[in-house]
Scaffold this active site. Structure first.
Site, mmCIF file in Angstrom:
data_model
loop_
_atom_site.group_PDB
_atom_site.id
_atom_site.type_symbol
_atom_site.label_atom_id
_atom_site.label_comp_id
_atom_site.label_asym_id
_atom_site.label_seq_id
_atom_site.Cartn_x
_atom_site.Cartn_y
_atom_site.Cartn_z
ATOM 1 N N GLU A 1 5.654 -3.617 0.644
ATOM 2 C CA GLU A 1 5.825 -3.150 -0.740
ATOM 3 C C GLU A 1 4.999 -1.887 -0.848
ATOM 4 O O GLU A 1 3.778 -1.929 -0.796
ATOM 5 C CB GLU A 1 5.375 -4.236 -1.730
ATOM 6 C CG GLU A 1 5.740 -3.925 -3.168
ATOM 7 C CD GLU A 1 4.680 -3.127 -3.883
ATOM 8 O OE1 GLU A 1 4.917 -1.916 -4.133
ATOM 9 O OE2 GLU A 1 3.623 -3.683 -4.202
ATOM 10 N N LEU A 2 5.691 -0.745 -0.982
ATOM 11 C CA LEU A 2 5.025 0.546 -0.860
ATOM 12 C C LEU A 2 5.048 1.299 -2.186
ATOM 13 O O LEU A 2 5.097 0.698 -3.249
ATOM 14 C CB LEU A 2 5.691 1.342 0.267
ATOM 15 C CG LEU A 2 5.746 0.612 1.622
ATOM 16 C CD1 LEU A 2 6.503 1.433 2.648
ATOM 17 C CD2 LEU A 2 4.352 0.270 2.123
ATOM 18 N N GLU B 1 4.184 10.369 -5.354
ATOM 19 C CA GLU B 1 3.599 9.348 -6.225
ATOM 20 C C GLU B 1 2.208 9.816 -6.643
ATOM 21 O O GLU B 1 1.313 9.961 -5.811
ATOM 22 C CB GLU B 1 3.498 8.011 -5.484
ATOM 23 C CG GLU B 1 2.867 6.911 -6.326
ATOM 24 C CD GLU B 1 2.694 5.615 -5.537
ATOM 25 O OE1 GLU B 1 2.867 4.547 -6.139
ATOM 26 O OE2 GLU B 1 2.393 5.691 -4.335
ATOM 27 N N GLY C 1 0.819 -1.203 0.000
ATOM 28 C CA GLY C 1 0.000 0.000 0.000
ATOM 29 C C GLY C 1 0.851 1.249 0.000
ATOM 30 O O GLY C 1 2.016 1.240 -0.421
ATOM 31 N N SER C 2 0.294 2.336 0.504
ATOM 32 C CA SER C 2 0.976 3.624 0.467
ATOM 33 C C SER C 2 2.063 3.704 1.525
ATOM 34 O O SER C 2 1.991 3.059 2.577
ATOM 35 C CB SER C 2 -0.030 4.757 0.668
ATOM 36 O OG SER C 2 -0.498 4.771 2.004
#
Length: 497
Positions: free
Chosen positions: A267-268, A396, A247-248
């Site tokens: 996992e960002l 992002e 996620g973020s």
């Protein structure tokens, strides 16, 4: 089709429907009952298309207890049994592929072609896990490294870590769930999964597949849509031995800070760059891959190609062809076969993208195409020379926006690619092997993609990032490693008569 017409078509497609009710899965069993229900909307029409039960604090506690109780049985499963479970999931996914793709499109808004691609990738993920389940190797190590250790040797073996907490995102609501679930089954770890509230249906379908597989120990898994007030149990509960989150960045790093003693895999986000130093093999193919990198699934991917750096000798040619190709991309009904861009996940997400595009232009960027929003639809957008201080450059953006830059020196382009707090993946188009290896060795990312955009991911590769983009790696074999504990048996004078 004009943006206004796209939104009007969506309104015309809206219809009164009787929402389908789904069950959640608690300790391997389907459950609904007297609970609050979460509305799941069709992201194209905004109709409520489904309802799912929200797990209570008590449900989560029961699920964790069940996972703890199931851990010995899961760990005791033979490799052939774990492989059989995973193989059965593969068969069921193949049988229900179109049904699941339709649901993916409805709940996420991604075009049907992309949804079918996600189902295919999920099948690959479980297939790889089935194969890797029989390859959990140990080793023999000599320990007689000096005279005082004479007669010593060791055996190294890996054991499942125990109950795993899983929190998955909305942008790939099936395959990113698979990247957590499949490795857990492959090594023999029970798990409790929290799917994204915006897109819980495909995870619940996976739960439905799993609960029908008799070889899986009772209580080995739970799939629980959870309200915000109870979500932190997935982070802080010490009965979990591993937390795996996608996620973020702000949410992920906050979770890590609260995770206590458990191992954490994250996992960002990303801000993926791509360098075009050569046209490989030609202009048409390069543009095709750049379009895919920038606008596949509306740019709602952590490895969406956000920044594009083109050498000055190619710049005008690539810029003209790229912008022309972007203008041809079709927006509209995601269930139509020729739609390239559906709606964003929500109107609020689309509004955030619109605001950042406006800010980028106000701060000096030149809008080459797109930039408009209507409802949850955002036009595919290309902006030239956006300065560092703009949010669209430094953060992002998670939408169909590509920032375009010219460069003259390759090393400076690599340096500029690294000028971000993120480091997930990057891309480079070049025919020069030395430049390819220079990029590989100097780009501050978890993966470099040669002669394609940074948006390429193969489900068996190690996948994850540096800096603010996360820690550890996904990709079935690599995710399995984090779900295993290494033990050594130290032996003295074994085999000596």
């Amino acid at each position: 089709m004009a943006l206004e017409n796209v939104v009007q078509k969506a309104k015309e497609a809206s219809q009164d429907v009787n929402p389908k009710k789904y069950s959640m899965f608690l300790a391997s069993k389907p459950v609904d009952g007297d609970r609050k229900w979460l509305d799941v909307t069709n992201k194209y029409t905004n109709d409520v298309a489904a309802k799912v039960p929200l797990a209570t604090h008590k449900d989560i506690d029961e699920a964790i207890d069940a996972a703890v109780a199931a851990a010995p049985a899961m760990a005791a499963m033979g490799a052939y049994e774990r492989k059989e479970v995973l193989t059965k999931v593969v068969a069921e996914l193949k049988e229900r592929a179109e049904e699941i793709a339709q649901i993916l499109t409805m709940e996420s808004g991604k075009p049907i072609k992309d949804a079918r691609g996600e189902v295919t990738r999920t099948i690959d993920t479980f297939q790889v896990a089935a194969e890797e389940s029989t390859r959990i190797y140990g080793e023999h190590i000599p320990l007689d490294i000096s005279a005082r250790n004479k007669g010593l040797q060791g055996l190294v073996k890996k054991f499942p870590i125990g109950p795993v907490s899983m929190v998955s995102p909305w942008n790939f609501p099936l395959n990113l769930v698979a990247h957590k679930v499949a490795p857990a089954i492959a090594v023999g770890c029970p798990f409790v999964l929290k799917p994204a509230s915006r897109t819980p249906l495909s995870a619940l379908i996976l739960g439905d597949i799993l609960h029908r597989i008799e070889e899986l120990p009772q209580g080995a898994f739970s799939v629980l849509p959870v309200g915000r007030e109870d979500a932190d149990m997935f982070t802080v509960d010490e009965r979990f031995k591993l937390l795996t989150f996608t996620g973020s960045g702000p949410i992920g790093w906050g979770m890590k800070a609260r995770a206590g003693k458990k191992k954490v895999v994250m996992e960002l986000g990303g801000n993926a760059p791509c360098i075009v130093d050569d046209l490989v093999p030609d202009l048409d193919y390069t543009i095709q891959r750049l379009i895919n990198g920038g606008f596949y699934q509306g740019g709602q991917s952590c490895i969406h190609m956000q920044r594009l750096y083109v050498h000055e000798r190619l710049y005008d040619e690539v810029k003209e062809a790229f912008v022309a190709a972007v203008k041809k991309l079709k927006m509209g009904d995601p269930f139509q076969e020729d739609t390239y861009l559906g709606p964003m996940i929500s109107e609020s997400a689309a509004k955030g993208i619109e605001d950042w595009v406006k800010e980028a232009v106000e701060k000096g960027g030149k809008l080459l195409t797109g930039g408009n929003r209507n409802g949850a639809f955002v036009e595919p957008t290309v902006i030239e020379d956006v300065p560092m201080e703009a949010n669209a450059r430094k953060e992002e953006i998670f939408g169909p926006v590509v920032l375009l830059y010219k460069y003259s020196d390759f090393k400076e382009a690599v340096k500029e690619c690294n000028n971000t707090q993120y480091g997930l993946q990057s891309g480079i188009f070049t025919k020069d092997l030395n430049k390819a290896f220079y990029a590989f060795e100097h780009m501050e990312v978890g993966g470099v993609v040669l002669n394609d955009s940074p948006s390429l991911r193969v489900d068996s590769q190690p996948y994850g990032g540096l800096k603010d983009s996360g820690i550890q790696r996904e990709g079935v074999k690599y995710a399995m490693e984090d779900m295993l504990e290494t033990k050594v048996l130290v032996m003295r004078n074994v085999g000596i008569l």
